[in-house]
Write a protein that holds these residues in place. Structure first.
Motif, PDB file in Angstrom:
ATOM      1  N   PRO A 129      52.810   4.409  21.190  1.00 53.57           N
ATOM      2  CA  PRO A 129      51.263   4.962  20.984  1.00 53.57           C
ATOM      3  C   PRO A 129      51.244   6.491  21.042  1.00 53.57           C
ATOM      4  CG  PRO A 129      51.245   3.911  23.095  1.00 53.57           C
ATOM      5  CD  PRO A 129      52.772   3.497  22.546  1.00 53.57           C
ATOM      6  N   MET A 130      50.319   7.079  20.077  1.00 49.23           N
ATOM      7  CA  MET A 130      50.044   8.520  20.469  1.00 49.23           C
ATOM      8  C   MET A 130      48.945   8.637  19.512  1.00 49.23           C
ATOM      9  SD  MET A 130      52.875  10.671  18.155  1.00 49.23           S
ATOM     10  CE  MET A 130      53.044  10.526  16.454  1.00 49.23           C
ATOM     11  N   ASP A 131      48.283   9.781  19.531  1.00 54.25           N
ATOM     12  CA  ASP A 131      46.983  10.049  19.245  1.00 54.25           C
ATOM     13  C   ASP A 131      47.160  10.345  17.622  1.00 54.25           C
ATOM     14  OD1 ASP A 131      47.882  12.421  19.719  1.00 54.25           O
ATOM     15  OD2 ASP A 131      45.991  13.331  20.645  1.00 54.25           O
ATOM     16  N   PHE A 132      48.195  10.049  16.849  1.00 53.56           N
ATOM     17  CA  PHE A 132      48.675  10.369  15.550  1.00 53.56           C
ATOM     18  C   PHE A 132      49.181   9.476  14.909  1.00 53.56           C
ATOM     19  CE2 PHE A 132      50.997  12.432  12.283  1.00 53.56           C
ATOM     20  CZ  PHE A 132      50.163  13.225  11.616  1.00 53.56           C
ATOM     21  N   ASP A 133      48.833   9.134  13.758  1.00 50.37           N
ATOM     22  CA  ASP A 133      49.504   8.024  12.907  1.00 50.37           C
ATOM     23  C   ASP A 133      49.394   6.493  13.243  1.00 50.37           C
ATOM     24  OD1 ASP A 133      51.011   7.256  10.541  1.00 50.37           O
ATOM     25  OD2 ASP A 133      52.623   7.019  12.083  1.00 50.37           O
ATOM     26  N   PRO A 134      47.995   6.112  13.942  1.00 43.75           N
ATOM     27  CA  PRO A 134      47.982   4.867  14.495  1.00 43.75           C
ATOM     28  C   PRO A 134      48.352   3.733  13.814  1.00 43.75           C
ATOM     29  CG  PRO A 134      45.929   5.613  13.921  1.00 43.75           C
ATOM     30  CD  PRO A 134      46.727   6.751  13.719  1.00 43.75           C
ATOM     31  N   LYS A 135      48.371   3.824  12.372  1.00 42.87           N
ATOM     32  CA  LYS A 135      48.733   2.616  11.581  1.00 42.87           C
ATOM     33  C   LYS A 135      50.285   2.086  11.604  1.00 42.87           C
ATOM     34  CE  LYS A 135      48.977   1.731   6.478  1.00 42.87           C
ATOM     35  NZ  LYS A 135      48.773   2.461   4.964  1.00 42.87           N
ATOM     36  N   TYR A 136      51.096   3.036  12.429  1.00 46.76           N
ATOM     37  CA  TYR A 136      52.595   2.739  12.306  1.00 46.76           C
ATOM     38  C   TYR A 136      52.773   2.571  13.865  1.00 46.76           C
ATOM     39  CZ  TYR A 136      52.491   3.237   7.376  1.00 46.76           C
ATOM     40  OH  TYR A 136      52.259   2.999   5.748  1.00 46.76           O
ATOM     41  N   ARG A 137      52.098   2.271  14.702  1.00 44.90           N
ATOM     42  CA  ARG A 137      52.458   1.999  16.043  1.00 44.90           C
ATOM     43  C   ARG A 137      51.668   1.163  16.857  1.00 44.90           C
ATOM     44  NH1 ARG A 137      54.139   6.344  17.054  1.00 44.90           N
ATOM     45  NH2 ARG A 137      53.967   7.233  14.840  1.00 44.90           N
ATOM     46  N   MET A 138      52.092   0.733  18.015  1.00 45.46           N
ATOM     47  CA  MET A 138      51.144   0.073  19.016  1.00 45.46           C
ATOM     48  C   MET A 138      49.836   0.968  19.618  1.00 45.46           C
ATOM     49  SD  MET A 138      53.260  -0.784  22.683  1.00 45.46           S
ATOM     50  CE  MET A 138      54.761  -0.939  21.656  1.00 45.46           C
ATOM     51  N   SER A 139      48.717   0.539  20.112  1.00 45.44           N
ATOM     52  CA  SER A 139      47.886   1.122  20.817  1.00 45.44           C
ATOM     53  C   SER A 139      48.103   1.397  22.235  1.00 45.44           C
ATOM     54  CB  SER A 139      46.448   0.575  20.617  1.00 45.44           C
ATOM     55  OG  SER A 139      46.515  -0.629  21.320  1.00 45.44           O
ATOM     56  N   PHE A 140      47.616   2.583  22.810  1.00 42.60           N
ATOM     57  CA  PHE A 140      47.742   2.541  24.290  1.00 42.60           C
ATOM     58  C   PHE A 140      47.403   1.444  25.015  1.00 42.60           C
ATOM     59  CE2 PHE A 140      47.543   7.005  23.043  1.00 42.60           C
ATOM     60  CZ  PHE A 140      48.648   7.450  23.614  1.00 42.60           C
ATOM     61  N   GLU A 141      46.453   0.650  24.702  1.00 36.95           N
ATOM     62  CA  GLU A 141      45.892  -0.631  25.210  1.00 36.95           C
ATOM     63  C   GLU A 141      46.842  -1.721  25.194  1.00 36.95           C
ATOM     64  OE1 GLU A 141      42.804   2.021  24.553  1.00 36.95           O
ATOM     65  OE2 GLU A 141      43.946   1.062  23.247  1.00 36.95           O
ATOM     66  N   GLU A 142      47.778  -1.552  24.129  1.00 40.34           N
ATOM     67  CA  GLU A 142      48.938  -2.723  23.891  1.00 40.34           C
ATOM     68  C   GLU A 142      50.283  -2.606  24.785  1.00 40.34           C
ATOM     69  OE1 GLU A 142      47.864  -4.410  19.624  1.00 40.34           O
ATOM     70  OE2 GLU A 142      48.769  -2.372  19.609  1.00 40.34           O
ATOM     71  N   MET A 143      50.210  -1.344  25.468  1.00 43.11           N
ATOM     72  CA  MET A 143      51.537  -1.101  26.112  1.00 43.11           C
ATOM     73  C   MET A 143      51.892  -1.938  27.192  1.00 43.11           C
ATOM     74  SD  MET A 143      51.498   3.073  26.895  1.00 43.11           S
ATOM     75  CE  MET A 143      52.833   3.106  27.612  1.00 43.11           C
ATOM     76  N   SER A 144      50.796  -2.521  28.065  1.00 47.24           N
ATOM     77  CA  SER A 144      50.990  -3.496  29.036  1.00 47.24           C
ATOM     78  C   SER A 144      51.561  -4.850  28.414  1.00 47.24           C
ATOM     79  CB  SER A 144      49.733  -3.441  29.748  1.00 47.24           C
ATOM     80  OG  SER A 144      48.698  -4.020  29.130  1.00 47.24           O
ATOM     81  N   CYS A 145      50.928  -5.285  27.311  1.00 49.40           N
ATOM     82  CA  CYS A 145      51.495  -6.503  26.556  1.00 49.40           C
ATOM     83  C   CYS A 145      52.722  -6.399  26.255  1.00 49.40           C
ATOM     84  CB  CYS A 145      50.078  -6.699  25.602  1.00 49.40           C
ATOM     85  SG  CYS A 145      50.801  -8.274  24.813  1.00 49.40           S
ATOM     86  N   TYR A 146      52.987  -5.200  25.558  1.00 53.15           N
ATOM     87  CA  TYR A 146      54.467  -5.215  25.087  1.00 53.15           C
ATOM     88  C   TYR A 146      55.416  -5.053  26.300  1.00 53.15           C
ATOM     89  CZ  TYR A 146      58.353  -2.400  23.578  1.00 53.15           C
ATOM     90  OH  TYR A 146      59.826  -1.779  23.437  1.00 53.15           O
TER      91      TYR A 146
END
Length: 259
Positions: free
Chosen positions: A41-58
């Motif tokens: 995740p990062m604060d750019f181009d969110p369409k093509y990546r996981m969110s920060f909230e999804e890191m723990s799940c991943y």
């Protein structure tokens, strides 16, 4: 592939299939070490990546798979991190993972490898684009934040090739990669794209070999059926250049396997 370190999950929003499906394909192929390195995740181009909230799940899902398949294959946890100045996040850079892949997908915030934005090429000087791209690779390596260089010459994806010598354009980037003691992935995704060859090209791989830069292999799979595709081609490519071992990482420590 004996080692396959760059593979994705549906959390990046442009991949398909379950984690187990990818792993079972790798087991079937005889892979010894298989890594997930989904788009961080990062604060750019969110369409093509996981969110920060999804890191723990991943991370939890990959680590769970690591336990469940430990008697069949070694599973590793990583992230593919976009090098984009001003947009990288410590939550990713300091994550408790086996490795980080540093990749460049943007030139001045233009997603040059995304078919949605291919029209931008009409307005650019191709030689200048290649220079800017490899300057970004050089800067990425000089941060010494990453273990592996993702798809070194991704800029060739749509077959817009420079007039100038490619090895000369990439020279300083390769020197920075060597200085940072990074590993270069041989990425088969290029076979699935218009360029129709692996990243990097044989000429760039030869330059890397002369510098003593180690390699690893990856499917860069976005679907389970892409795991281990083009294995024979990349093994031959690596051997023809002179390589006979490939790298993988555990807890950010590099190890090698003969192939």
């Amino acid at each position: 592939m004996i080692v396959d370190l760059h593979n994705h999950t549906p959390l990046c929003n442009h991949a398909e299939g379950k984690i187990d499906e990818y792993i079972l394909e790798a087991v079937k192929a005889g892979t010894k070490v298989f890594g997930f390195a989904d788009h961080a995740p990062m604060d750019f181009d969110p369409k093509y990546r996981m969110s920060f909230e999804e890191m723990s799940c991943y991370e939890a899902d990959v680590l769970d798979a690591k336990k469940r398949y430990k008697d069949q294959i070694k599973i590793l946890l990583g992230y593919e991190v976009d090098y984009l100045e001003g947009h990288m996040d410590k939550r990713v850079l300091n994550a408790d993972v086996d490795y980080l892949i540093g990749s460049v997908h943007f030139i001045d915030e233009w997603g040059f490898d995304n078919p949605e934005f291919i029209g931008q090429y009409e307005h650019e000087d191709i030689d200048e684009i290649w220079k800017k791209y490899f300057l970004a690779i050089e800067k990425m390596a000089k941060t010494k934040l990453f273990d592996i260089v993702g798809h070194l010459d991704l800029i060739k994806v749509f077959k817009f090739m420079p007039n100038k010598d490619i090895v000369e354009i990439a020279k300083n980037a390769l020197l920075a990669i060597k200085e940072a003691d990074m590993t270069l992935e041989i990425n088969v995704a290029g076979y699935r794209k218009p360029i129709g060859e692996a990243y990097p090209s044989k000429e760039l791989l030869q330059a890397a070999f002369k510098l003593g830069i180690p390699i690893t292999f990856c499917s860069d799979a976005h679907k389970p059926e892409q795991v281990n595709l083009y294995n024979d081609q990349v093994i031959k490519l690596a051997r023809d250049v002179g390589y006979n071992e490939c790298a993988y990482y555990e807890n950010r420590e590099r190890k090698f396997l003969k192939f």
